[in-house]
Write a protein that holds these residues in place. Structure first.
Motif, PDB file in Angstrom:
ATOM      1  N   ARG A 112       0.833  -1.200   0.000  1.00 16.59           N
ATOM      2  CA  ARG A 112       0.000   0.000   0.000  1.00 16.59           C
ATOM      3  C   ARG A 112       0.873   1.259   0.000  1.00 16.59           C
ATOM      4  O   ARG A 112       0.623   2.223  -0.734  1.00 16.59           O
ATOM      5  CB  ARG A 112      -0.922  -0.014   1.220  1.00 16.59           C
ATOM      6  CG  ARG A 112      -2.030   1.008   1.151  1.00 16.59           C
ATOM      7  CD  ARG A 112      -3.009   0.889   2.310  1.00 16.59           C
ATOM      8  NE  ARG A 112      -3.542  -0.467   2.401  1.00 16.59           N
ATOM      9  CZ  ARG A 112      -3.700  -1.130   3.540  1.00 16.59           C
ATOM     10  NH1 ARG A 112      -3.371  -0.569   4.683  1.00 16.59           N
ATOM     11  NH2 ARG A 112      -4.186  -2.343   3.545  1.00 16.59           N
ATOM     12  N   GLU A 113       1.912   1.274   0.841  1.00 12.42           N
ATOM     13  CA  GLU A 113       2.811   2.433   0.898  1.00 12.42           C
ATOM     14  C   GLU A 113       3.543   2.620  -0.431  1.00 12.42           C
ATOM     15  O   GLU A 113       3.711   3.739  -0.920  1.00 12.42           O
ATOM     16  CB  GLU A 113       3.820   2.256   2.031  1.00 12.42           C
ATOM     17  CG  GLU A 113       3.221   2.439   3.404  1.00 12.42           C
ATOM     18  CD  GLU A 113       4.237   2.226   4.513  1.00 12.42           C
ATOM     19  OE1 GLU A 113       5.437   2.026   4.216  1.00 12.42           O
ATOM     20  OE2 GLU A 113       3.823   2.259   5.674  1.00 12.42           O
ATOM     21  N   ARG A 114       3.992   1.527  -1.030  1.00 13.25           N
ATOM     22  CA  ARG A 114       4.671   1.605  -2.316  1.00 13.25           C
ATOM     23  C   ARG A 114       3.740   2.182  -3.386  1.00 13.25           C
ATOM     24  O   ARG A 114       4.129   3.034  -4.184  1.00 13.25           O
ATOM     25  CB  ARG A 114       5.152   0.213  -2.709  1.00 13.25           C
ATOM     26  CG  ARG A 114       6.148   0.174  -3.824  1.00 13.25           C
ATOM     27  CD  ARG A 114       6.668  -1.227  -4.100  1.00 13.25           C
ATOM     28  NE  ARG A 114       5.787  -2.208  -3.511  1.00 13.25           N
ATOM     29  CZ  ARG A 114       6.148  -3.201  -2.680  1.00 13.25           C
ATOM     30  NH1 ARG A 114       7.322  -3.394  -2.407  1.00 13.25           N
ATOM     31  NH2 ARG A 114       5.314  -4.035  -2.145  1.00 13.25           N
ATOM     32  N   LYS A 115       2.479   1.739  -3.360  1.00 11.12           N
ATOM     33  CA  LYS A 115       1.506   2.230  -4.328  1.00 11.12           C
ATOM     34  C   LYS A 115       1.266   3.730  -4.135  1.00 11.12           C
ATOM     35  O   LYS A 115       1.206   4.493  -5.103  1.00 11.12           O
ATOM     36  CB  LYS A 115       0.188   1.469  -4.173  1.00 11.12           C
ATOM     37  CG  LYS A 115      -0.872   1.860  -5.169  1.00 11.12           C
ATOM     38  CD  LYS A 115      -2.131   1.040  -4.957  1.00 11.12           C
ATOM     39  CE  LYS A 115      -3.215   1.487  -5.919  1.00 11.12           C
ATOM     40  NZ  LYS A 115      -4.476   0.800  -5.673  1.00 11.12           N
ATOM     41  N   LEU A 116       1.149   4.154  -2.867  1.00 15.49           N
ATOM     42  CA  LEU A 116       0.947   5.580  -2.594  1.00 15.49           C
ATOM     43  C   LEU A 116       2.149   6.400  -3.046  1.00 15.49           C
ATOM     44  O   LEU A 116       2.004   7.492  -3.582  1.00 15.49           O
ATOM     45  CB  LEU A 116       0.665   5.805  -1.105  1.00 15.49           C
ATOM     46  CG  LEU A 116      -0.698   5.317  -0.602  1.00 15.49           C
ATOM     47  CD1 LEU A 116      -0.785   5.470   0.906  1.00 15.49           C
ATOM     48  CD2 LEU A 116      -1.816   6.094  -1.280  1.00 15.49           C
ATOM     49  N   ARG A 117       3.348   5.891  -2.812  1.00 17.93           N
ATOM     50  CA  ARG A 117       4.552   6.606  -3.239  1.00 17.93           C
ATOM     51  C   ARG A 117       4.599   6.721  -4.756  1.00 17.93           C
ATOM     52  O   ARG A 117       4.996   7.741  -5.303  1.00 17.93           O
ATOM     53  CB  ARG A 117       5.805   5.897  -2.724  1.00 17.93           C
ATOM     54  CG  ARG A 117       6.235   6.405  -1.362  1.00 17.93           C
ATOM     55  CD  ARG A 117       7.557   5.820  -0.937  1.00 17.93           C
ATOM     56  NE  ARG A 117       7.233   4.765   0.036  1.00 17.93           N
ATOM     57  CZ  ARG A 117       7.619   3.511  -0.037  1.00 17.93           C
ATOM     58  NH1 ARG A 117       8.387   3.115  -1.012  1.00 17.93           N
ATOM     59  NH2 ARG A 117       7.262   2.647   0.865  1.00 17.93           N
ATOM     60  N   GLU A 118       4.214   5.653  -5.440  1.00 20.23           N
ATOM     61  CA  GLU A 118       4.210   5.678  -6.906  1.00 20.23           C
ATOM     62  C   GLU A 118       3.195   6.684  -7.442  1.00 20.23           C
ATOM     63  O   GLU A 118       3.423   7.317  -8.458  1.00 20.23           O
ATOM     64  CB  GLU A 118       3.887   4.280  -7.453  1.00 20.23           C
ATOM     65  CG  GLU A 118       5.009   3.294  -7.278  1.00 20.23           C
ATOM     66  CD  GLU A 118       4.599   1.874  -7.637  1.00 20.23           C
ATOM     67  OE1 GLU A 118       3.418   1.653  -8.008  1.00 20.23           O
ATOM     68  OE2 GLU A 118       5.446   0.977  -7.536  1.00 20.23           O
ATOM     69  N   GLU A 119       2.088   6.819  -6.740  1.00 23.19           N
ATOM     70  CA  GLU A 119       1.062   7.772  -7.155  1.00 23.19           C
ATOM     71  C   GLU A 119       1.414   9.200  -6.747  1.00 23.19           C
ATOM     72  O   GLU A 119       0.770  10.137  -7.168  1.00 23.19           O
ATOM     73  CB  GLU A 119      -0.294   7.388  -6.558  1.00 23.19           C
ATOM     74  CG  GLU A 119      -0.848   6.099  -7.121  1.00 23.19           C
ATOM     75  CD  GLU A 119      -2.132   5.689  -6.423  1.00 23.19           C
ATOM     76  OE1 GLU A 119      -2.556   6.393  -5.474  1.00 23.19           O
ATOM     77  OE2 GLU A 119      -2.707   4.661  -6.803  1.00 23.19           O
ATOM     78  N   GLY A 120       2.399   9.339  -5.886  1.00 21.73           N
ATOM     79  CA  GLY A 120       2.831  10.653  -5.441  1.00 21.73           C
ATOM     80  C   GLY A 120       2.003  11.216  -4.306  1.00 21.73           C
ATOM     81  O   GLY A 120       2.098  12.391  -3.987  1.00 21.73           O
ATOM     82  N   LYS A 121       1.179  10.410  -3.690  1.00 24.07           N
ATOM     83  CA  LYS A 121       0.359  10.878  -2.571  1.00 24.07           C
ATOM     84  C   LYS A 121       1.132  10.705  -1.277  1.00 24.07           C
ATOM     85  O   LYS A 121       1.803   9.698  -1.068  1.00 24.07           O
ATOM     86  CB  LYS A 121      -0.938  10.074  -2.498  1.00 24.07           C
ATOM     87  CG  LYS A 121      -1.842  10.282  -3.685  1.00 24.07           C
ATOM     88  CD  LYS A 121      -3.105   9.487  -3.519  1.00 24.07           C
ATOM     89  CE  LYS A 121      -4.014   9.664  -4.714  1.00 24.07           C
ATOM     90  NZ  LYS A 121      -5.202   8.828  -4.610  1.00 24.07           N
ATOM     91  N   PRO A 122       1.013  11.672  -0.374  1.00 28.64           N
ATOM     92  CA  PRO A 122       1.672  11.516   0.930  1.00 28.64           C
ATOM     93  C   PRO A 122       0.953  10.448   1.751  1.00 28.64           C
ATOM     94  O   PRO A 122      -0.230  10.212   1.586  1.00 28.64           O
ATOM     95  CB  PRO A 122       1.549  12.899   1.565  1.00 28.64           C
ATOM     96  CG  PRO A 122       0.447  13.579   0.843  1.00 28.64           C
ATOM     97  CD  PRO A 122       0.376  12.972  -0.520  1.00 28.64           C
TER      98      PRO A 122
END
Length: 145
Positions: A112-122
């Protein structure tokens, strides 16, 4: 003829020595018919006859003179009949299931964290940009109409 006699004598000696060793290694409480000392005397004084009687009448019913080291097992000797063994197995199974569940949750969180980082969301409010006063900046504030 002499060879046959020598061969028979060696067989008689081997049987007698085997019977004597087995008798000496058998616990006294498991010897049948005579006391252990009586069996030793019979085997030594009457080599073939004493050894034969030992095998027939003296040794324990389960036919094993020497006992392996006793392990902590249940009444039948099978480990799966021992309640403590079964409790230990169940405890190990629960611990493994708990560890597997924790690993699965950690993997989900990392994904989940990796996906958020890829999307650029904090990840949370701490990662959002703040002004000098510690308040979220204009572009991150929600505006309601």
């Amino acid at each position: 003829m002499v060879r046959n006699l020598i061969f028979l004598a060696l067989v008689a000696l081997a049987v007698t020595v085997y019977a004597l060793i087995e008798c000496l290694r058998t616990p006294s409480s498991e010897v049948r018919s005579l006391p252990k000392a009586g069996w030793v005397a019979a085997i030594v004084l009457l080599p073939l006859i004493g050894a034969g009687l030992w095998f027939w009448l003296g040794r324990p019913k389960d036919n094993s003179g020497a006992r392996p080291a006793q392990t902590r097992q249940g009444p039948t000797g099978a480990p799966d009949d021992d309640p403590e063994f079964l409790r230990n197995l169940e405890r190990q199974r629960r611990n493994k299931a708990r560890e597997d569940e924790l690993r699965r949750k950690e993997a989900e969180m990392e994904a989940r964290e990796r996906k958020l980082r890829e999307e650029g969301k904090p990840r949370n409010d701490e990662d959002k940009p703040h002004d000098e006063g510690g308040n979220p900046t204009e572009d991150t504030q929600r505006h309601t109409p």
